[in-house]
Write a protein that holds these residues in place. Structure first.
Motif, PDB file in Angstrom:
ATOM      1  N   ARG A 108       0.841  -1.205   0.000  1.00  0.00           N
ATOM      2  CA  ARG A 108       0.000   0.000   0.000  1.00  0.00           C
ATOM      3  C   ARG A 108       0.874   1.252   0.000  1.00  0.00           C
ATOM      4  O   ARG A 108       0.618   2.209  -0.745  1.00  0.00           O
ATOM      5  N   GLU A 162     -10.118  -2.911  -2.402  1.00  0.00           N
ATOM      6  CA  GLU A 162     -10.111  -2.951  -0.927  1.00  0.00           C
ATOM      7  C   GLU A 162     -11.537  -3.109  -0.394  1.00  0.00           C
ATOM      8  O   GLU A 162     -11.811  -3.989   0.419  1.00  0.00           O
ATOM      9  N   TRP A 214      -9.300   6.350  -1.418  1.00  0.00           N
ATOM     10  CA  TRP A 214      -8.396   5.221  -1.193  1.00  0.00           C
ATOM     11  C   TRP A 214      -8.059   5.103   0.294  1.00  0.00           C
ATOM     12  O   TRP A 214      -8.075   4.012   0.859  1.00  0.00           O
ATOM     13  N   LYS A 216      -8.853   1.899   2.678  1.00  0.00           N
ATOM     14  CA  LYS A 216      -7.815   1.200   3.446  1.00  0.00           C
ATOM     15  C   LYS A 216      -8.177   1.166   4.924  1.00  0.00           C
ATOM     16  O   LYS A 216      -7.987   0.134   5.587  1.00  0.00           O
ATOM     17  N   SER A 222     -10.750  -1.430   5.400  1.00  0.00           N
ATOM     18  CA  SER A 222     -10.129  -2.754   5.276  1.00  0.00           C
ATOM     19  C   SER A 222      -9.361  -3.139   6.533  1.00  0.00           C
ATOM     20  O   SER A 222      -9.416  -4.287   6.979  1.00  0.00           O
ATOM     21  N   MET A 264      -4.690  -9.585  -1.885  1.00  0.00           N
ATOM     22  CA  MET A 264      -4.472  -8.136  -1.888  1.00  0.00           C
ATOM     23  C   MET A 264      -2.989  -7.795  -2.040  1.00  0.00           C
ATOM     24  O   MET A 264      -2.634  -6.826  -2.722  1.00  0.00           O
ATOM     25  N   TYR A 278      -1.778  -5.522  -5.200  1.00  0.00           N
ATOM     26  CA  TYR A 278      -0.934  -4.329  -5.080  1.00  0.00           C
ATOM     27  C   TYR A 278       0.412  -4.526  -5.772  1.00  0.00           C
ATOM     28  O   TYR A 278       0.892  -3.630  -6.474  1.00  0.00           O
TER      29      TYR A 278
END
Length: 181
Positions: A35, A72, A117, A121, A124, A160, A164
């Motif tokens: 991330r 996400e 975003w 996050k 998440s 994930m 990414y």
């Protein structure tokens, strides 16, 4: 089980994944590193730069930010906990426009993209903490996929990291074309 990022940060502001931790901390460490890598690749860019594509691809850094915000929210909020789709995504007709998450970035200022975003996050991370408390890495998604399968939290975290990592490779190329970074 700590879900906090590592205290060791590299020269680009990325938390280093732990080298000697258990499975949970290692998976979360690598996800946070990925991330942060995308955040580094998108840092300081204006709307024009975030909309730049390397032909023949239409992929942009801005589109990558909104795509990963959707990914996400989809895997953590929608699939793992079977919660309602967050507002930005709830009325999208994905059948009519399967690339909506990539295209929407061109219609908004960079601050909006980073906010969406960041919020995704945060959701998440909260879902991950909740799922870890409810069943650990073996926690099964509450919403089955189309084929009826229910991925574990472990699977979602690894997916994930892969998502990414793949897009960070694209981000490297796009950012280098923008300004050599």
């Amino acid at each position: 089980m700590s879900t906090e990022p590592s205290a060791v940060v590299d020269a680009h502001g990325r938390p280093e994944p732990p080298m000697d931790a258990g499975e949970v901390a290692t998976l979360l460490g690598f996800l946070e590193f990925q991330r942060a890598t995308l955040a580094w690749k998108c840092a300081g860019l204006d709307a024009d730069a975030l909309q730049m594509a390397l032909k023949p691809s239409s992929m942009t850094l801005g589109g990558m930010i909104t795509h990963l915000a959707w990914v996400e929210d989809y895997w953590f909020t929608c699939v793992l906990l079977d919660r309602p789709t967050p507002p930005l995504w709830e009325e999208v007709d994905w059948d009519a426009d399967p690339d909506w998450d990539w295209r929407i970035a061109d219609e908004h200022v960079p601050a909006d993209l980073h906010t969406w975003w960041g919020q995704a996050k945060d959701r998440s991370r909260a879902v991950t903490t909740e799922a870890l408390s409810a069943g650990g890495l073996e926690f099964l998604a509450r919403r089955p996929l189309r084929d009826g399968s229910r991925p574990s939290l472990r699977w979602v975290l690894v997916h994930m990291i892969e998502e990414y990592a793949r897009h960070n490779g694209h981000a490297d190329l796009i950012r280098e074309a923008i300004d050599g970074l």
